[in-house]
Scaffold this active site. Structure first.
Site, PDB file in Angstrom:
ATOM      1  N   ASN A 201      25.886  35.052  47.447  1.00  0.00           N
ATOM      2  CA  ASN A 201      25.711  35.837  48.568  1.00  0.00           C
ATOM      3  C   ASN A 201      24.500  36.786  48.391  1.00  0.00           C
ATOM      4  O   ASN A 201      23.724  36.894  47.364  1.00  0.00           O
ATOM      5  CB  ASN A 201      26.804  36.808  48.713  1.00  0.00           C
ATOM      6  CG  ASN A 201      27.356  37.440  47.497  1.00  0.00           C
ATOM      7  OD1 ASN A 201      26.711  38.575  47.233  1.00  0.00           O
ATOM      8  ND2 ASN A 201      28.367  37.126  46.717  1.00  0.00           N
ATOM      9  N   ASP A 270      34.411  34.727  46.177  1.00  0.00           N
ATOM     10  CA  ASP A 270      35.892  34.594  46.358  1.00  0.00           C
ATOM     11  C   ASP A 270      36.485  33.309  45.888  1.00  0.00           C
ATOM     12  O   ASP A 270      37.455  33.049  45.550  1.00  0.00           O
ATOM     13  CB  ASP A 270      36.171  35.052  47.536  1.00  0.00           C
ATOM     14  CG  ASP A 270      36.398  36.488  47.974  1.00  0.00           C
ATOM     15  OD1 ASP A 270      36.462  37.267  47.062  1.00  0.00           O
ATOM     16  OD2 ASP A 270      36.241  36.789  49.102  1.00  0.00           O
ATOM     17  N   PHE A 314      35.130  48.571  46.452  1.00  0.00           N
ATOM     18  CA  PHE A 314      34.174  48.661  47.711  1.00  0.00           C
ATOM     19  C   PHE A 314      34.843  47.548  48.770  1.00  0.00           C
ATOM     20  O   PHE A 314      35.383  46.515  48.180  1.00  0.00           O
ATOM     21  CB  PHE A 314      32.780  48.090  47.090  1.00  0.00           C
ATOM     22  CG  PHE A 314      32.099  49.304  46.693  1.00  0.00           C
ATOM     23  CD1 PHE A 314      32.290  50.070  45.716  1.00  0.00           C
ATOM     24  CD2 PHE A 314      30.793  49.802  47.467  1.00  0.00           C
ATOM     25  CE1 PHE A 314      31.679  51.239  45.321  1.00  0.00           C
ATOM     26  CE2 PHE A 314      30.178  50.699  47.176  1.00  0.00           C
ATOM     27  CZ  PHE A 314      30.617  51.579  46.056  1.00  0.00           C
ATOM     28  N   LYS A 332      45.437  46.179  46.799  1.00  0.00           N
ATOM     29  CA  LYS A 332      44.963  46.163  45.389  1.00  0.00           C
ATOM     30  C   LYS A 332      45.488  47.475  44.472  1.00  0.00           C
ATOM     31  O   LYS A 332      45.211  47.588  43.507  1.00  0.00           O
ATOM     32  CB  LYS A 332      43.476  46.319  45.175  1.00  0.00           C
ATOM     33  CG  LYS A 332      42.906  44.980  45.969  1.00  0.00           C
ATOM     34  CD  LYS A 332      41.509  44.478  45.400  1.00  0.00           C
ATOM     35  CE  LYS A 332      40.899  43.512  46.374  1.00  0.00           C
ATOM     36  NZ  LYS A 332      39.611  43.107  46.048  1.00  0.00           N
TER      37      LYS A 332
HETATM   38  N1  CTP Z   1      36.409  42.069  43.864  1.00  0.00           N
HETATM   39  C1  CTP Z   1      36.579  41.690  42.581  1.00  0.00           C
HETATM   40  N2  CTP Z   1      36.848  40.125  42.305  1.00  0.00           N
HETATM   41  C2  CTP Z   1      36.863  39.580  43.201  1.00  0.00           C
HETATM   42  C3  CTP Z   1      36.677  39.797  44.573  1.00  0.00           C
HETATM   43  C4  CTP Z   1      36.443  41.150  44.885  1.00  0.00           C
HETATM   44  O1  CTP Z   1      36.554  42.482  41.564  1.00  0.00           O
HETATM   45  N3  CTP Z   1      37.059  38.241  42.973  1.00  0.00           N
HETATM   46  C5  CTP Z   1      36.268  43.336  44.197  1.00  0.00           C
HETATM   47  C6  CTP Z   1      34.825  43.812  44.676  1.00  0.00           C
HETATM   48  O2  CTP Z   1      33.922  44.172  43.761  1.00  0.00           O
HETATM   49  C7  CTP Z   1      35.048  44.991  45.593  1.00  0.00           C
HETATM   50  C8  CTP Z   1      36.515  44.714  46.272  1.00  0.00           C
HETATM   51  O3  CTP Z   1      37.085  43.816  45.084  1.00  0.00           O
HETATM   52  O4  CTP Z   1      35.305  46.256  44.992  1.00  0.00           O
HETATM   53  C9  CTP Z   1      36.557  44.105  47.464  1.00  0.00           C
HETATM   54  O5  CTP Z   1      36.034  42.796  47.627  1.00  0.00           O
HETATM   55  P1  CTP Z   1      36.018  42.093  48.905  1.00  0.00           P
HETATM   56  O6  CTP Z   1      35.469  40.742  48.714  1.00  0.00           O
HETATM   57  O7  CTP Z   1      35.375  42.672  49.992  1.00  0.00           O
HETATM   58  O8  CTP Z   1      37.454  41.829  49.147  1.00  0.00           O
HETATM   59  P2  CTP Z   1      38.473  40.693  49.253  1.00  0.00           P
HETATM   60  O9  CTP Z   1      39.668  41.356  48.460  1.00  0.00           O
HETATM   61  O10 CTP Z   1      37.788  39.570  48.351  1.00  0.00           O
HETATM   62  O11 CTP Z   1      38.541  40.236  50.731  1.00  0.00           O
HETATM   63  P3  CTP Z   1      37.865  39.706  52.042  1.00  0.00           P
HETATM   64  O12 CTP Z   1      36.613  39.026  50.942  1.00  0.00           O
HETATM   65  O13 CTP Z   1      38.658  38.823  52.501  1.00  0.00           O
HETATM   66  O14 CTP Z   1      37.181  40.644  52.556  1.00  0.00           O
END
Ligand code: CTP
Length: 387
Positions: A201, A270, A314, A332
């Site tokens: 990304n 993700d 975040f 979380k």
């Molecule tokens: N994060 C993490 N590990 C992952 C995905 C996310 O530690 N595998 C952490 C990110 O660093 C951030 C927070 O979780 O602090 C939110 O991440 P985000 O990707 O926005 O949230 P998701 O829960 O993955 O939801 P979505 O992608 O559906 O918005």
């Protein structure tokens, strides 16, 4: 107050004056007789917009007592460049010119940026003087190592104006996280498809790096687990570089014991490809489907671990920020989520964020990422309190 003594690096003090004034500081320059041989008082007067002081016996000084009045009300005295001779006289507590006298009569912190030939810097008398100054609580900025005006190469070069500006700003930050240990993730992750292709990304890592720096400036011991970015490691921060989400998770759990605060800024992918092709995938004319597996949620796992540190997440969203950010905070089990709209901050130098905690939403003003980071640190310190 900026003291300028007699070294060739005095020309950098002119640029430093400009940077400080641009940032809104009031700068009173005190020029030693040696300093005036390198850069004239008119230069500093024009850049600071204020009179330049050099004479202990100057009758125009405020209250007629230049040696005392000039540093009253100053937030700090920075001497840049500080010559070997000046540092020796400072270590002895001499008061035989205006600058040494002001330093002795000060009520504010004193910082020095040495500038001298490498032999002068390494000689026993200078080593002794620097030890005395350190024991006296004088803060040392630099010196750097490199090519010197005399043609030699080694330690003793004064830091550049911008580095001095940053160091001074860092020094003056309130030590809100003194004694705390902070672990952060930053940047994107890269999930390999084959030896040359990957899913990733556009996270630049800027916000995570700014937060690592702000935590260090606030007095914390900082460990940064970073995905691939092209940013320099912030001074005083320990960085581990990782590529994929699985590597990031392994590194985070290796560094986790003993941490007080975990801040997950990384844009962790993700999903990852279900299998990594050993060889480069050849193109064909048929439609292609890539099978993906969900990656572990590092932040959620840390927050659910025994003896979890204070966890900050975040949420970068493209719409309905408040709703999604708050949902992530609850799901979380986090005390704090920093939310921003991707169109406001991704890859940019400025950011506009809203902090979501148990008491509601708190917007921080749009600002450069370092300033936003300092605001986040202040909020974390407030939530942590005496914990
Ligand atoms: N994060 C993490 N590990 C992952 C995905 C996310 O530690 N595998 C952490 C990110 O660093 C951030 C927070 O979780 O602090 C939110 O991440 P985000 O990707 O926005 O949230 P998701 O829960 O993955 O939801 P979505 O992608 O559906 O918005």
């Amino acid at each position: 107050m900026l003291g300028v003594t007699g070294g060739i690096a005095a020309y950098k003090a002119a640029e430093l004056t400009r940077l400080l004034v641009k940032a809104g500081a009031t700068v009173d320059v005190v020029l030693s007789a040696g300093g005036a041989r390198f850069v004239g008082a008119a230069t500093f007067q024009a850049l600071s917009g204020r009179p330049v002081w050099s004479d202990l016996w100057d009758e125009a000084a405020p209250g007629g007592m230049a040696h005392i009045e000039l540093s009253r009300g100053a937030d700090a005295i920075l001497v840049a460049p500080a010559t070997a001779d000046f540092l020796a006289r400072l270590a002895q507590g001499r008061a035989d010119d205006l600058l040494t006298t002001l330093c002795l009569a000060r009520e504010c912190p004193l910082l020095v940026a040495p500038a001298m030939n490498r032999q002068m810097w390494q000689q026993a008398p200078t080593r002794r003087n620097m030890q005395v100054l350190a024991d006296d609580g004088v803060a040392l900025l630099g010196p750097a190592s490199g090519e010197q005006a005399c043609g030699e190469v080694g330690p003793g070069r004064m830091l550049e104006a911008e580095e001095l500006f940053d160091e001074l700003a860092a020094y003056l930050q309130p030590k809100l996280l003194a004694g705390r240990r902070v672990l952060l993730t930053a940047g994107p992750t890269i999930e390999a498809i084959d030896p040359v292709r990957a899913i990733t990304n556009s996270s630049s890592g800027k916000m995570g790096y700014a937060l690592a720096r702000a935590c260090h400036e606030a007095g914390a011991a900082v460990t940064l687990v970073s995905g691939p970015v092209s940013l320099p490691v912030p001074r005083g921060v320990r960085r581990s570089s990782v590529t994929s989400a699985l590597e990031m998770r392994t590194q985070v759990f290796a560094d986790l014991p003993g941490q007080d605060i975990f801040i997950a800024v990384a844009a962790v992918a993700d999903y990852r490809p279900a299998s990594l092709a050993a060889d480069k995938i050849k193109k064909g004319s048929a439609e292609m489907t890539l099978s993906l597996l969900p990656n572990p949620d590092i932040l959620a796992e840390v927050a659910a671990s025994p003896q979890a540190p204070f966890c900050v997440g975040f949420a970068a969203e493209s719409r309905e920020l408040a709703q999604y950010a708050e949902a992530k905070r609850v799901a979380k089990k986090l005390p704090l989520v920093v939310g921003n709209l991707v169109q406001d901050g991704l890859g940019a130098d400025h950011n506009s964020v809203i902090l979501f905690d148990a008491r509601g939403a708190h917007a921080l003003p749009t600002a450069p990422k370092l300033e936003v980071a300092r605001g986040i640190v202040a909020h974390i310190a407030k939530l942590l309190g005496g914990r």
